[in-house]
Design a protein around this motif. Structure first.
Motif, PDB file in Angstrom:
ATOM      1  N   LEU A  12       0.830  -1.211   0.000  1.00 31.31           N
ATOM      2  CA  LEU A  12       0.000   0.000   0.000  1.00 31.31           C
ATOM      3  C   LEU A  12       0.865   1.263   0.000  1.00 31.31           C
ATOM      4  O   LEU A  12       0.558   2.233  -0.707  1.00 31.31           O
ATOM      5  CB  LEU A  12      -0.935   0.010   1.220  1.00 31.31           C
ATOM      6  N   GLU A  13       1.919   1.248   0.781  1.00 33.42           N
ATOM      7  CA  GLU A  13       2.832   2.395   0.833  1.00 33.42           C
ATOM      8  C   GLU A  13       3.509   2.624  -0.517  1.00 33.42           C
ATOM      9  O   GLU A  13       3.648   3.748  -0.970  1.00 33.42           O
ATOM     10  CB  GLU A  13       3.897   2.200   1.918  1.00 33.42           C
ATOM     11  N   LEU A  14       3.930   1.550  -1.163  1.00 34.84           N
ATOM     12  CA  LEU A  14       4.581   1.669  -2.471  1.00 34.84           C
ATOM     13  C   LEU A  14       3.626   2.241  -3.509  1.00 34.84           C
ATOM     14  O   LEU A  14       4.013   3.109  -4.296  1.00 34.84           O
ATOM     15  CB  LEU A  14       5.131   0.317  -2.930  1.00 34.84           C
ATOM     16  N   VAL A  15       2.395   1.770  -3.509  1.00 34.34           N
ATOM     17  CA  VAL A  15       1.400   2.298  -4.454  1.00 34.34           C
ATOM     18  C   VAL A  15       1.150   3.771  -4.172  1.00 34.34           C
ATOM     19  O   VAL A  15       1.112   4.604  -5.080  1.00 34.34           O
ATOM     20  CB  VAL A  15       0.090   1.478  -4.388  1.00 34.34           C
ATOM     21  N   ARG A  16       0.997   4.100  -2.879  1.00 38.02           N
ATOM     22  CA  ARG A  16       0.751   5.499  -2.499  1.00 38.02           C
ATOM     23  C   ARG A  16       1.923   6.390  -2.885  1.00 38.02           C
ATOM     24  O   ARG A  16       1.751   7.444  -3.487  1.00 38.02           O
ATOM     25  CB  ARG A  16       0.501   5.590  -0.986  1.00 38.02           C
ATOM     26  N   MET A  17       3.131   5.954  -2.563  1.00 36.64           N
ATOM     27  CA  MET A  17       4.317   6.779  -2.803  1.00 36.64           C
ATOM     28  C   MET A  17       4.691   6.871  -4.281  1.00 36.64           C
ATOM     29  O   MET A  17       5.302   7.844  -4.702  1.00 36.64           O
ATOM     30  CB  MET A  17       5.499   6.242  -1.990  1.00 36.64           C
ATOM     31  N   SER A  18       4.311   5.863  -5.055  1.00 38.51           N
ATOM     32  CA  SER A  18       4.622   5.903  -6.486  1.00 38.51           C
ATOM     33  C   SER A  18       3.527   6.613  -7.267  1.00 38.51           C
ATOM     34  O   SER A  18       3.638   6.763  -8.480  1.00 38.51           O
ATOM     35  CB  SER A  18       4.811   4.486  -7.033  1.00 38.51           C
ATOM     36  N   LEU A  28       9.330  -0.039 -10.124  1.00 35.29           N
ATOM     37  CA  LEU A  28       9.510   0.720  -8.883  1.00 35.29           C
ATOM     38  C   LEU A  28      10.984   1.017  -8.643  1.00 35.29           C
ATOM     39  O   LEU A  28      11.335   2.107  -8.170  1.00 35.29           O
ATOM     40  CB  LEU A  28       8.909  -0.041  -7.705  1.00 35.29           C
ATOM     41  N   ALA A  29      11.855   0.064  -8.966  1.00 30.37           N
ATOM     42  CA  ALA A  29      13.305   0.281  -8.801  1.00 30.37           C
ATOM     43  C   ALA A  29      13.784   1.397  -9.720  1.00 30.37           C
ATOM     44  O   ALA A  29      14.576   2.257  -9.303  1.00 30.37           O
ATOM     45  CB  ALA A  29      14.064  -1.008  -9.095  1.00 30.37           C
ATOM     46  N   ILE A  30      13.304   1.408 -10.938  1.00 26.18           N
ATOM     47  CA  ILE A  30      13.674   2.483 -11.879  1.00 26.18           C
ATOM     48  C   ILE A  30      13.172   3.825 -11.355  1.00 26.18           C
ATOM     49  O   ILE A  30      13.915   4.809 -11.333  1.00 26.18           O
ATOM     50  CB  ILE A  30      13.106   2.190 -13.282  1.00 26.18           C
ATOM     51  N   GLN A  33      15.236   5.195  -8.489  1.00 21.65           N
ATOM     52  CA  GLN A  33      16.551   5.694  -8.890  1.00 21.65           C
ATOM     53  C   GLN A  33      16.466   6.975  -9.714  1.00 21.65           C
ATOM     54  O   GLN A  33      17.392   7.775  -9.697  1.00 21.65           O
ATOM     55  CB  GLN A  33      17.288   4.619  -9.695  1.00 21.65           C
ATOM     56  N   GLU A  34      15.374   7.161 -10.434  1.00 20.77           N
ATOM     57  CA  GLU A  34      15.286   8.292 -11.347  1.00 20.77           C
ATOM     58  C   GLU A  34      14.597   9.518 -10.757  1.00 20.77           C
ATOM     59  O   GLU A  34      15.158  10.601 -10.776  1.00 20.77           O
ATOM     60  CB  GLU A  34      14.582   7.875 -12.645  1.00 20.77           C
ATOM     61  N   ASP A  35      13.375   9.348 -10.261  1.00 19.72           N
ATOM     62  CA  ASP A  35      12.640  10.546  -9.876  1.00 19.72           C
ATOM     63  C   ASP A  35      11.875  10.454  -8.557  1.00 19.72           C
ATOM     64  O   ASP A  35      11.179  11.376  -8.182  1.00 19.72           O
ATOM     65  CB  ASP A  35      11.677  10.961 -10.995  1.00 19.72           C
ATOM     66  N   ASN A  36      12.007   9.338  -7.848  1.00 16.95           N
ATOM     67  CA  ASN A  36      11.269   9.200  -6.604  1.00 16.95           C
ATOM     68  C   ASN A  36      12.103   8.427  -5.579  1.00 16.95           C
ATOM     69  O   ASN A  36      11.801   7.282  -5.251  1.00 16.95           O
ATOM     70  CB  ASN A  36       9.929   8.489  -6.870  1.00 16.95           C
ATOM     71  N   TYR A  59      18.404  -4.879 -10.245  1.00 15.58           N
ATOM     72  CA  TYR A  59      17.824  -3.730 -10.943  1.00 15.58           C
ATOM     73  C   TYR A  59      18.469  -2.409 -10.524  1.00 15.58           C
ATOM     74  O   TYR A  59      18.205  -1.373 -11.126  1.00 15.58           O
ATOM     75  CB  TYR A  59      16.329  -3.612 -10.669  1.00 15.58           C
ATOM     76  N   ILE A  60      19.270  -2.418  -9.477  1.00 18.27           N
ATOM     77  CA  ILE A  60      19.826  -1.189  -8.910  1.00 18.27           C
ATOM     78  C   ILE A  60      21.184  -0.884  -9.535  1.00 18.27           C
ATOM     79  O   ILE A  60      22.111  -1.685  -9.462  1.00 18.27           O
ATOM     80  CB  ILE A  60      19.956  -1.304  -7.375  1.00 18.27           C
ATOM     81  N   SER A  61      21.271   0.312 -10.109  1.00 15.67           N
ATOM     82  CA  SER A  61      22.550   0.757 -10.684  1.00 15.67           C
ATOM     83  C   SER A  61      23.108   1.969  -9.932  1.00 15.67           C
ATOM     84  O   SER A  61      24.285   2.274 -10.049  1.00 15.67           O
ATOM     85  CB  SER A  61      22.377   1.091 -12.171  1.00 15.67           C
ATOM     86  N   ASP A  62      22.283   2.626  -9.164  1.00 15.47           N
ATOM     87  CA  ASP A  62      22.696   3.779  -8.373  1.00 15.47           C
ATOM     88  C   ASP A  62      23.571   3.294  -7.220  1.00 15.47           C
ATOM     89  O   ASP A  62      23.131   2.515  -6.378  1.00 15.47           O
ATOM     90  CB  ASP A  62      21.447   4.502  -7.847  1.00 15.47           C
ATOM     91  N   ARG A  63      24.818   3.755  -7.178  1.00 13.72           N
ATOM     92  CA  ARG A  63      25.783   3.270  -6.182  1.00 13.72           C
ATOM     93  C   ARG A  63      25.359   3.588  -4.741  1.00 13.72           C
ATOM     94  O   ARG A  63      25.580   2.786  -3.846  1.00 13.72           O
ATOM     95  CB  ARG A  63      27.167   3.885  -6.456  1.00 13.72           C
TER      96      ARG A  63
END
Length: 176
Positions: A12-18, A28-30, A33-36, A59-63
């Motif tokens: 529910l939190e992920l849906v709300r926050m996205s 969600l991983a993209i 890393q990009e805008d949220n 899926y994570i490329s952000d160090r």
């Protein structure tokens, strides 16, 4: 009354926050890393709880996010964050501590509402007896559903009325 689980709450939190834009782990991983970046913490916890932490890491490329994830995974020993001892929990970054605090608050909310309804019911029944008010008078005066109101007042079924309506009944009985 169904019980909210940690995984359900995280979802529910992920849906709300996205903003409801993404539901897959990859999307969600993209987005994290990009805008949220706020999605990063609940996303990791969701992945950990569903056994998808390794897939999320791929899926994570952000160090910075990758380093944070590795630190949390190591602290939790690739298990559940809910299994951490109190002293281990204090080693968590503040954002994860806040998520756990929010979960604990949400977890107990349904029970707190149920307890409030029960207290209002007991007081309402006491007032009805003292003031000789019938169930019919209550639901007619407040324009409530007669069946649900009777189930609440006669059979003590707190699931039939909202906290707002149980409060309305009690206030009405104080004023009669």
């Amino acid at each position: 009354m169904s019980r909210l689980t940690f995984v359900g709450w995280l979802k529910l939190e992920l849906v709300r926050m996205s903003g409801g834009r993404a539901t897959s782990l990859h999307k969600l991983a993209i987005q994290a890393q990009e805008d949220n970046p706020r999605l990063a913490e609940p996303l990791l916890l969701f992945a950990m709880e569903t056994g998808a932490a390794a897939r999320l890491m791929s899926y994570i490329s952000d160090r910075q996010i990758e380093g944070e994830y590795r630190e949390i995974l190591e602290l939790c020993r690739n298990g559940s964050i809910l299994e951490l001892e109190e002293d281990e929990e204090s080693n968590l970054p503040w954002s994860y501590q806040k998520l756990l605090s929010n979960w604990r608050s949400a977890e107990g909310k349904a029970q707190r509402i149920e307890n409030s309804k029960r207290l209002r019911l007991e007081r309402s029944l006491q007032l009805m007896k003292e003031k000789h008010v019938t169930n019919a008078q209550v639901y007619q005066a407040l324009r409530l559903n007669p069946g649900n109101t009777n189930a609440y007042l006669k059979h003590r079924d707190t699931s039939k009325l909202s906290l707002e309506n149980t409060t309305r009944i009690m206030k009405y009985l104080y004023e009669v």
